[in-house]
Design an enzyme around this catalytic site. Structure first.
Site, PDB file in Angstrom:
ATOM      1  N   GLY A  12      75.222 -23.623 113.314  1.00 30.27           N
ATOM      2  CA  GLY A  12      75.868 -22.665 112.406  1.00 30.27           C
ATOM      3  C   GLY A  12      75.809 -23.062 110.943  1.00 30.27           C
ATOM      4  N   ASN A  14      73.696 -21.956 108.825  1.00 28.74           N
ATOM      5  CA  ASN A  14      73.513 -20.702 108.071  1.00 28.74           C
ATOM      6  C   ASN A  14      74.827 -19.928 107.966  1.00 28.74           C
ATOM      7  OD1 ASN A  14      70.637 -20.001 107.109  1.00 28.74           O
ATOM      8  ND2 ASN A  14      70.296 -20.897 109.139  1.00 28.74           N
ATOM      9  N   ASN A 101      68.534 -10.412 111.194  1.00 25.19           N
ATOM     10  CA  ASN A 101      68.294 -11.724 111.812  1.00 25.19           C
ATOM     11  C   ASN A 101      67.521 -12.600 110.836  1.00 25.19           C
ATOM     12  OD1 ASN A 101      67.924 -13.685 113.992  1.00 25.19           O
ATOM     13  ND2 ASN A 101      65.799 -12.973 114.097  1.00 25.19           N
ATOM     14  N   HIS A 103      64.603 -15.568 110.866  1.00 27.38           N
ATOM     15  CA  HIS A 103      63.608 -16.203 111.739  1.00 27.38           C
ATOM     16  C   HIS A 103      62.909 -17.313 110.950  1.00 27.38           C
ATOM     17  CE1 HIS A 103      60.833 -16.454 115.097  1.00 27.38           C
ATOM     18  NE2 HIS A 103      59.881 -16.612 114.203  1.00 27.38           N
ATOM     19  N   GLY A 142      62.091  -4.398 119.578  1.00 24.28           N
ATOM     20  CA  GLY A 142      60.960  -5.327 119.686  1.00 24.28           C
ATOM     21  C   GLY A 142      61.336  -6.645 119.027  1.00 24.28           C
ATOM     22  N   VAL A 143      61.257  -7.755 119.767  1.00 25.17           N
ATOM     23  CA  VAL A 143      61.745  -9.046 119.248  1.00 25.17           C
ATOM     24  C   VAL A 143      60.987  -9.458 117.976  1.00 25.17           C
ATOM     25  CG1 VAL A 143      62.064 -11.496 119.789  1.00 25.17           C
ATOM     26  CG2 VAL A 143      62.432  -9.763 121.554  1.00 25.17           C
ATOM     27  N   ASP A 144      61.719  -9.681 116.903  1.00 21.89           N
ATOM     28  CA  ASP A 144      61.167 -10.109 115.602  1.00 21.89           C
ATOM     29  C   ASP A 144      60.231  -9.080 114.968  1.00 21.89           C
ATOM     30  OD1 ASP A 144      62.546 -12.547 115.704  1.00 21.89           O
ATOM     31  OD2 ASP A 144      60.929 -13.518 116.801  1.00 21.89           O
ATOM     32  N   GLU A 173      66.029 -21.034 103.986  1.00 26.06           N
ATOM     33  CA  GLU A 173      66.940 -20.070 104.634  1.00 26.06           C
ATOM     34  C   GLU A 173      68.244 -19.935 103.853  1.00 26.06           C
ATOM     35  OE1 GLU A 173      65.562 -20.319 109.279  1.00 26.06           O
ATOM     36  OE2 GLU A 173      67.379 -21.376 108.727  1.00 26.06           O
TER      37      GLU A 173
HETATM   38  C1  GRF Z   1      67.544 -21.349 111.854  1.00 27.21           C
HETATM   39  O1  GRF Z   1      66.376 -22.084 111.615  1.00 27.21           O
HETATM   40  C2  GRF Z   1      67.233 -19.895 112.093  1.00 27.21           C
HETATM   41  O2  GRF Z   1      66.108 -19.446 111.403  1.00 27.21           O
HETATM   42  C3  GRF Z   1      66.951 -19.866 113.554  1.00 27.21           C
HETATM   43  O3  GRF Z   1      67.860 -20.776 114.115  1.00 27.21           O
HETATM   44  C4  GRF Z   1      68.203 -21.766 113.152  1.00 27.21           C
HETATM   45  C5  GRF Z   1      69.709 -21.802 113.070  1.00 27.21           C
HETATM   46  O4  GRF Z   1      70.203 -22.913 112.405  1.00 27.21           O
HETATM   47  N1  GRF Z   1      67.017 -18.519 114.043  1.00 27.21           N
HETATM   48  P1  GRF Z   1      71.760 -23.040 112.118  1.00 27.21           P
HETATM   49  O5  GRF Z   1      72.507 -22.913 113.431  1.00 27.21           O
HETATM   50  O6  GRF Z   1      72.138 -21.965 111.153  1.00 27.21           O
HETATM   51  O7  GRF Z   1      71.916 -24.409 111.523  1.00 27.21           O
END
Ligand code: GRF
Length: 189
Positions: A12, A14, A101, A103, A142-144, A173
Site C-alpha cells: 500500500g 501507493n 488502476n 500498472h 479487458g485486463v489492462d 508511480e
Molecule cells: C505497484 O507497482 C503497482 O503498479 C502494482 O502493484 C504495485 C503496488 O505497490 N499494480 P504498493 O502496494 O502500492 O506498494
C-alpha cells in the site's frame, strides 16, 4: 468534497502516497472514505493508522458482489492501488469511467493476465527493453486495456535487476498517480 475508495492487496505504498498527496494539496478537495483489501495486507494498516474505514473482503468469486454492497453511494472514484483480483465485467460496467488502476509498465506492452508485480519487471528485462515505467488507466473488462490517463517513464540500466527496476518504477508511480487522480476527479483529461 470528492470521495475516493481505494482497493489494495499489498504494502500500500501507493495508497500512502495518495493519502499524503491529499494532505499536501496535490490532490485537492478529496478524501479517501474507505480502503478495501482482498487479503490481509499492510495497506489495511496504513488506512487504520489514518483512522480511515478499512475492510477485508476475501478474494474469490463473490468479491465484486460483496464489494459493490460496501461502496458508498457518494463515491466519485475507485482507485486500484496494487490490487490483484480481477474486477468483474458487471462491476466495471456499473462504475464505468470511475475506476482507475496503476500498472507497473508502459502499456499496452507487458499487460494482461499474469502480468503483475515482479513478473512484469522480469519480462521487461528479458525482452531487452531500454525503458519501462508505469501507466494509470481506466479499468474496463479487458485486463489492462482501458483508456490511458498518464504514463511515466524510467530508463533501464545495463545491469538492471527486476528488483531495482521495481524500485525505480515505484518512484515514477508516486509522481503520476496523484496527478492522474486529480485530473480524473476534476475531469481534466
Ligand atoms: C505497484 O507497482 C503497482 O503498479 C502494482 O502493484 C504495485 C503496488 O505497490 N499494480 P504498493 O502496494 O502500492 O506498494
Amino acid at each position: 468534497m470528492k470521495n475516493i475508495v481505494v482497493l489494495v492487496s499489498g504494502s500500500g505504498s501507493n495508497l500512502q502516497r495518495i493519502l499524503d498527496s491529499i494532505e499536501q494539496g496535490i490532490i485537492q478537495n478529496a478524501k479517501v472514505s474507505m480502503v478495501v483489501a482482498d487479503r490481509d495486507c499492510y495497506g489495511l494498516q496504513r488506512a487504520e493508522n489514518k483512522g480511515i474505514k478499512n475492510i477485508l473482503i476475501p478474494r474469490g468469486k463473490s468479491f465484486c458482489t460483496l464489494l459493490d454492497k460496501e461502496i458508498p453511494e457518494n463515491t466519485d472514484l475507485i482507485v486500484l492501488a496494487g490490487f490483484l483480483s480481477i474486477i468483474t465485467q458487471e462491476f466495471c460496467e456499473k462504475y464505468q469511467g470511475k475506476i482507475i488502476n496503476i500498472h507497473p509498465a508502459l502499456l499496452p506492452k507487458f499487460g494482461g493476465k499474469g502480468m503483475w508485480g515482479h513478473h512484469v519487471h522480469e519480462a521487461v528485462i528479458a525482452a531487452g527493453e531500454k525503458e519501462s515505467g508505469a501507466t494509470v488507466h481506466f479499468v474496463t473488462p479487458g485486463v489492462d486495456e482501458g483508456q490511458m490517463i498518464i504514463q511515466g517513464k524510467v530508463e533501464i540500466a545495463e545491469n538492471e535487476s527486476p528488483d531495482s527496476l521495481a524500485q525505480k518504477v515505484h518512484l515514477v508511480e508516486y509522481e503520476i498517480f496523484p496527478k492522474a487522480i486529480q485530473m480524473v476527479l476534476n475531469d481534466l483529461r
